[in-house]
Write a protein that holds these residues in place. Structure first.
Motif, mmCIF file in Angstrom:
data_model
loop_
_atom_site.group_PDB
_atom_site.id
_atom_site.type_symbol
_atom_site.label_atom_id
_atom_site.label_comp_id
_atom_site.label_asym_id
_atom_site.label_seq_id
_atom_site.Cartn_x
_atom_site.Cartn_y
_atom_site.Cartn_z
ATOM 1 N N ILE A 358 18.483 -3.796 6.870
ATOM 2 C CA ILE A 358 18.160 -4.554 8.075
ATOM 3 C C ILE A 358 17.834 -3.535 9.139
ATOM 4 N N ARG A 359 16.643 -3.616 9.707
ATOM 5 C CA ARG A 359 16.291 -2.663 10.758
ATOM 6 C C ARG A 359 16.841 -3.191 12.070
ATOM 7 N N THR A 360 17.708 -2.417 12.669
ATOM 8 C CA THR A 360 18.330 -2.884 13.917
ATOM 9 C C THR A 360 17.894 -1.997 15.074
ATOM 10 N N PRO B 19 27.947 5.545 12.951
ATOM 11 C CA PRO B 19 26.853 4.593 13.161
ATOM 12 C C PRO B 19 27.314 3.294 13.813
ATOM 13 N N ALA B 20 28.520 2.828 13.495
ATOM 14 C CA ALA B 20 29.016 1.608 14.142
ATOM 15 C C ALA B 20 29.219 1.849 15.634
ATOM 16 N N ALA B 21 29.713 3.021 15.990
ATOM 17 C CA ALA B 21 29.884 3.366 17.401
ATOM 18 C C ALA B 21 28.523 3.461 18.089
ATOM 19 N N LEU B 172 27.738 -6.908 7.531
ATOM 20 C CA LEU B 172 28.080 -5.488 7.501
ATOM 21 C C LEU B 172 26.851 -4.614 7.752
ATOM 22 N N GLN B 173 25.735 -4.990 7.140
ATOM 23 C CA GLN B 173 24.511 -4.207 7.373
ATOM 24 C C GLN B 173 24.153 -4.167 8.856
ATOM 25 N N ALA B 177 24.019 -0.390 10.207
ATOM 26 C CA ALA B 177 22.716 0.252 10.024
ATOM 27 C C ALA B 177 22.169 0.806 11.339
ATOM 28 N N THR B 178 21.625 2.028 11.243
ATOM 29 C CA THR B 178 20.978 2.641 12.403
ATOM 30 C C THR B 178 19.671 3.279 11.938
#
Lengths: 365, 365
Positions: A358-360, B19-21, B172-173, B177-178
């Motif tokens: 998924i492109r975020t 990446p979550a941060a 979750l993705q 995702a970044t």
């Protein structure tokens, strides 16, 4: 005791003769016109200039001018030229082949036919031989991790011999297998040949990572490697190889074993493909990078250039999806159009049973 | 904005939080009892002693004594302990889990159940949780080449998130995702988990080659490497992984892509498994080699020890053939019985469509 003639005195063809020599067979090693200096030195003291090793005494070196004599009455003909040399080889051995001979090729690669098909090199060779002999001989090839210098040093080396003709395989295994040269056999010649052809371009691609991180400015010391990057490319290379193998009718088991994963792994452990990859990763254009490696055959480059026409025709004809081989096609653009190294990783792994990334929007601080 | 709590402040769990941060989520990083020094330093100046990097400011560190508070109202619970810590983790998080939470595990490995089955770690965790909560939470895991230091440096990293529950995967993705963390998803949790569990032992096995050649006396300079040896082991490791994945009901595509080939490749690029492999390859007994790497978890060793009982029981029960996993079983004997490193290469690749090597008398001169 079997009579073997190897055409081409490069490191790979010569190294293959070591286990056969150790098994007591009679071997003639014929250079091409490019091997004159190598053969001359071998004839002096049996020292091979590029292998940096003395060859066994039951291997007799011949100059290319004595090809006919060297081939006469051979039972096995080895072809050890590079991928560009297959046409030369066919032209020169054609007049001298004898019915019943077994041709075993160490040359890696594929070609694009004019009609847009990918053709494995044993089939290319066959198509170039005279019509009256081409089906009177038998064809085999080799795949698996086999760096020439290590084989000549009699290191444990594991490979797969392959042929459509199942009967020749035990013959070849008996001639070549030793306590250090472990030879499996398979009739999946398509699977093996696609794997060994694609290992070179994909190993080159894996090599890009080292160049990308070297060119980084300023360098990030704590995160100074890019193994994740390289490993994702390794995995995509293997996945694209699997895609091609399946498309061309080969067997998936070949891909995740010796000829696929094993040969790709060994090819990433240094060598010319990796060196070219690093130069390109650093941002050099191919035309500049190639000047830093003069007079060297880089099989990864040659393979991409050779197969790209067929790939593009297959896509145009709708035989394969346009998004099927993103890594290979990126590599082609990098090599032939000077495109920067900037992979769209999210376009990878799209022919497997994974859901795509998924492109975020990125909220990086 | 999602609330995430990571249990375990080792490098891998911490790196996953980057990446979550970067995506702006609220993160609590709870150390185990083994992470007291790490958490103490993080609380001083946000510097992570082992990652050698400052963590983003939206990651708040907690000591293990504050676990309950750190877990309260989290939407995603990360499990970042090592394979031996899964039982500790289950015991400590069990009382505090809340219905609907998503558990994502970075821990690699499998265990042998008393009845002789191989159990993936998410299922081990579930079995250890209180009965009244274990099916009220959802389980996911991660596979693919993801060296922690590189992820924390925001290098391109490509992984697969997996769960039996397809609905949690896009959630979750989106969270993780970044532009540098590329996340595919798959419901093949068996395939992914078997691949990532087996990468450690097989990477250790690949590492043996470097030790074998180092110990050689006298050294053979021209053939000074053993990449063919290492690559054959790499290929056999992947082939054995494919065998196990198929036996346990997973998907082959997972094997020749990111979680299989990619993760195995990255794990061979250095690290503790490779270092232990080299020591063993040099001829040291495991009991001596482990003294040269004190206080270090070597996941490859732990995995072999953990899964060997199930493998042996499966063989005894006739569920898998006795000759099915020659590399893994050799490795087990090397680690637990002090057996020398001397692989019977001819016993490899026997569960594929290859014909086995012909063992010939050797006429080496």
């Amino acid at each position: 005791m079997t009579r073997i003639t190897m055409i081409g005195a490069g490191v790979m063809g010569t190294a293959l003769m070591f286990p056969a020599a150790d098994n007591g067979h009679e071997i003639k090693l014929v250079g091409t016109h490019l091997d004159e200096a190598i053969i001359k030195r071998l004839q002096q003291d049996r020292y091979h200039l590029r292998l940096q090793r003395t060859i066994p005494s039951n291997i007799t070196p011949y100059q290319h001018t004595d090809l006919a004599e060297a081939m006469r009455d051979a039972e096995i003909i080895g072809i050890g030229v590079n991928s560009r040399g297959v046409h030369w080889a066919a032209e020169h051995i054609g007049p001298h082949l004898q019915e019943g001979q077994i041709i075993i090729m160490v040359t890696k690669g594929m070609e694009s036919s004019p009609s847009g098909e990918l053709v494995i090199l044993p089939d290319v060779l066959r198509s170039l031989l005279p019509a009256n002999i081409r089906d009177q001989v038998r064809y085999a090839a080799i795949g698996g991790p086999s760096i020439a210098g290590e084989l000549a040093a009699r290191r444990h080396t594991s490979v797969v011999f392959t042929s459509r003709d199942a009967e020749v395989l035990p013959i070849l295994q008996s001639v070549f297998a030793t306590s250090y040269y472990h030879v499996w056999s398979s009739t999946d010649i398509i699977g093996v040949e696609v794997c060994v052809a694609m290992k070179n371009p994909y190993a080159l691609a894996v090599g890009l990572a080292a160049g990308v991180v070297e060119a980084e400015n300023p360098p990030d010391v704590a995160g100074a490697k890019m193994h994740n990057y390289a490993a994702a490319i390794f995995a995509q290379g293997l996945a694209e190889t699997a895609f091609l193998v399946q498309h061309l009718g080969g067997n998936l088991q070949t891909v995740f074993s010796l000829p696929g994963a094993g040969d790709l792994y060994v090819t990433t452990q240094g060598g010319r493909n990796s060196r070219m990859g690093r130069l390109l990763g650093m941002g050099k254009r191919y035309s500049d990078a190639v000047e830093e490696m003069p007079n060297e055959t880089i099989e990864g480059v040659d393979a991409v250039v050779a197969i790209a026409p067929a790939i593009e025709q297959m896509i145009t004809a709708g035989q394969i999806a346009a998004d099927a081989l993103p890594l290979l096609r990126s590599l082609h653009r990098i090599l032939t159009r000077g495109e920067n190294v900037d992979f769209d990783f999210d376009s990878f792994f799209n022919k497997l049973s994974f859901n795509p990334p998924i492109r975020t929007e990125d909220n990086e601080r």
